[in-house]
Design a protein around this motif. Structure first.
Motif, PDB file in Angstrom:
ATOM      1  N   ARG A 106      23.260   3.376   4.973  1.00  0.00           N
ATOM      2  CA  ARG A 106      24.368   3.858   6.027  1.00  0.00           C
ATOM      3  C   ARG A 106      24.607   5.312   5.941  1.00  0.00           C
ATOM      4  NH1 ARG A 106      29.103   0.992   4.577  1.00  0.00           N
ATOM      5  NH2 ARG A 106      28.433  -0.672   5.520  1.00  0.00           N
ATOM      6  N   ILE A 109      21.554   6.865   7.432  1.00  0.00           N
ATOM      7  CA  ILE A 109      21.533   6.843   8.910  1.00  0.00           C
ATOM      8  C   ILE A 109      22.726   7.809   9.658  1.00  0.00           C
ATOM      9  CG2 ILE A 109      22.238   5.219  10.756  1.00  0.00           C
ATOM     10  CD1 ILE A 109      21.007   2.835   9.365  1.00  0.00           C
ATOM     11  N   TYR A 110      23.836   8.211   8.906  1.00  0.00           N
ATOM     12  CA  TYR A 110      24.934   8.879   9.547  1.00  0.00           C
ATOM     13  C   TYR A 110      24.107  10.335   9.514  1.00  0.00           C
ATOM     14  CZ  TYR A 110      28.469   5.213   9.673  1.00  0.00           C
ATOM     15  OH  TYR A 110      29.167   4.189   9.667  1.00  0.00           O
ATOM     16  N   PHE A 114      19.639   9.688  14.268  1.00  0.00           N
ATOM     17  CA  PHE A 114      19.728   8.215  14.975  1.00  0.00           C
ATOM     18  C   PHE A 114      21.084   8.367  15.703  1.00  0.00           C
ATOM     19  CE2 PHE A 114      18.280   3.842  13.164  1.00  0.00           C
ATOM     20  CZ  PHE A 114      17.159   3.862  14.040  1.00  0.00           C
ATOM     21  N   TYR A 116      25.618   8.049  15.864  1.00  0.00           N
ATOM     22  CA  TYR A 116      26.666   7.184  15.259  1.00  0.00           C
ATOM     23  C   TYR A 116      26.649   5.937  16.098  1.00  0.00           C
ATOM     24  CZ  TYR A 116      28.636  10.836  12.488  1.00  0.00           C
ATOM     25  OH  TYR A 116      28.823  11.919  11.528  1.00  0.00           O
ATOM     26  N   GLY A 117      26.230   5.991  17.281  1.00  0.00           N
ATOM     27  CA  GLY A 117      26.138   4.800  18.093  1.00  0.00           C
ATOM     28  C   GLY A 117      25.195   3.601  17.451  1.00  0.00           C
ATOM     29  N   SER A 118      24.176   3.964  17.115  1.00  0.00           N
ATOM     30  CA  SER A 118      23.277   2.886  16.628  1.00  0.00           C
ATOM     31  C   SER A 118      23.464   2.675  15.451  1.00  0.00           C
ATOM     32  CB  SER A 118      21.829   3.636  16.513  1.00  0.00           C
ATOM     33  OG  SER A 118      21.501   5.065  16.043  1.00  0.00           O
ATOM     34  N   ALA A 119      24.243   3.394  14.516  1.00  0.00           N
ATOM     35  CA  ALA A 119      24.380   3.324  12.927  1.00  0.00           C
ATOM     36  C   ALA A 119      25.632   2.174  13.074  1.00  0.00           C
ATOM     37  CB  ALA A 119      25.191   4.596  12.501  1.00  0.00           C
ATOM     38  N   TYR A 120      26.560   2.559  14.056  1.00  0.00           N
ATOM     39  CA  TYR A 120      27.536   1.388  14.192  1.00  0.00           C
ATOM     40  C   TYR A 120      27.176  -0.065  14.441  1.00  0.00           C
ATOM     41  CZ  TYR A 120      31.478   4.818  13.994  1.00  0.00           C
ATOM     42  OH  TYR A 120      32.300   5.965  13.718  1.00  0.00           O
ATOM     43  N   ALA A 121      26.121   0.088  15.265  1.00  0.00           N
ATOM     44  CA  ALA A 121      25.633  -1.217  15.854  1.00  0.00           C
ATOM     45  C   ALA A 121      24.930  -1.796  14.868  1.00  0.00           C
ATOM     46  CB  ALA A 121      24.567  -1.142  17.017  1.00  0.00           C
ATOM     47  N   ILE A 122      24.040  -1.157  13.884  1.00  0.00           N
ATOM     48  CA  ILE A 122      23.410  -1.767  12.841  1.00  0.00           C
ATOM     49  C   ILE A 122      24.499  -2.400  11.881  1.00  0.00           C
ATOM     50  CG2 ILE A 122      21.916  -1.068  10.680  1.00  0.00           C
ATOM     51  CD1 ILE A 122      20.529   0.568  12.752  1.00  0.00           C
ATOM     52  N   ASP A 123      25.477  -1.277  11.604  1.00  0.00           N
ATOM     53  CA  ASP A 123      26.517  -1.688  10.460  1.00  0.00           C
ATOM     54  C   ASP A 123      27.399  -3.125  11.024  1.00  0.00           C
ATOM     55  OD1 ASP A 123      27.820  -1.260   8.184  1.00  0.00           O
ATOM     56  OD2 ASP A 123      29.493  -0.200   9.133  1.00  0.00           O
TER      57      ASP A 123
END
Length: 181
Positions: A106, A109-110, A114, A116-123
């Protein structure tokens, strides 16, 4: 002087083990209608033993006696609780490992391009899948702990899955307060 040694007197009594003979049977003492049987060897004919020295041998085809005894099992069968506990343990450990690795990834990714939107979705996807995996491991662990058999892995799975599920619930509650506050 001393008195001469005499053998003990044998009193007539019923044999201790019916069907066994204390004295050897000779052909001359058999009734004329019965066939002659050879004498049975004993350790000391003057002093018969009260206990049989060997078990009678029975041939393989005699009714009432098995031809051979079944072989003992090399390893005992594993109870069903141990397989279920092992499954719960594996699910809990794999889910814990995925959550630990995702917490490290994580950060990468931050800081990447990539976003923040895709990082939140993956998280969020990892969180939901992990929560359900923890619940499955917890339920399987509880079922395995109630069954007979080894309970060590089931107990470890209950601990890991319970702590993981509670941790995820409290983190979701904290995130919900931060979003709406």
């Amino acid at each position: 002087m001393s008195e001469p040694q005499q053998p003990p007197a044998h009193l007539p009594a019923a044999p201790q083990y019916p069907g066994t003979h204390a004295f050897p049977t000779h052909a001359s003492s058999a009734p004329p209608s019965a066939p002659a049987t050879p004498a049975q060897p004993t350790a000391d004919p003057a002093y018969p033993t009260a206990y049989p020295t060997a078990a009678p041998a029975h041939p393989a085809g005699v009714p009432g006696y098995p031809a051979s005894w079944p072989a003992a099992a090399a390893t005992p069968a594993t109870p069903a609780g141990s397989a279920l506990g092992r499954t719960a343990f594996v699910i809990a450990v794999i889910t814990l490992a995925v959550n630990l690795i995702s917490s490290i990834v994580r950060l990468l990714i931050y800081t990447s391009d990539f976003g923040y939107g895709s990082a939140y979705a993956i998280d969020d996807a990892i969180g939901v899948i992990s929560f359900f995996a923890y619940v499955v491991a917890l339920v399987l662990g509880i079922i395995a702990a109630r069954r007979p058999g080894p309970r060590l892995l089931a107990g470890i799975a209950i601990g890991i899955a319970g702590a993981g599920a509670l941790g995820m619930i409290f983190s979701w509650i904290g995130i919900a307060f931060l979003r709406f506050a």
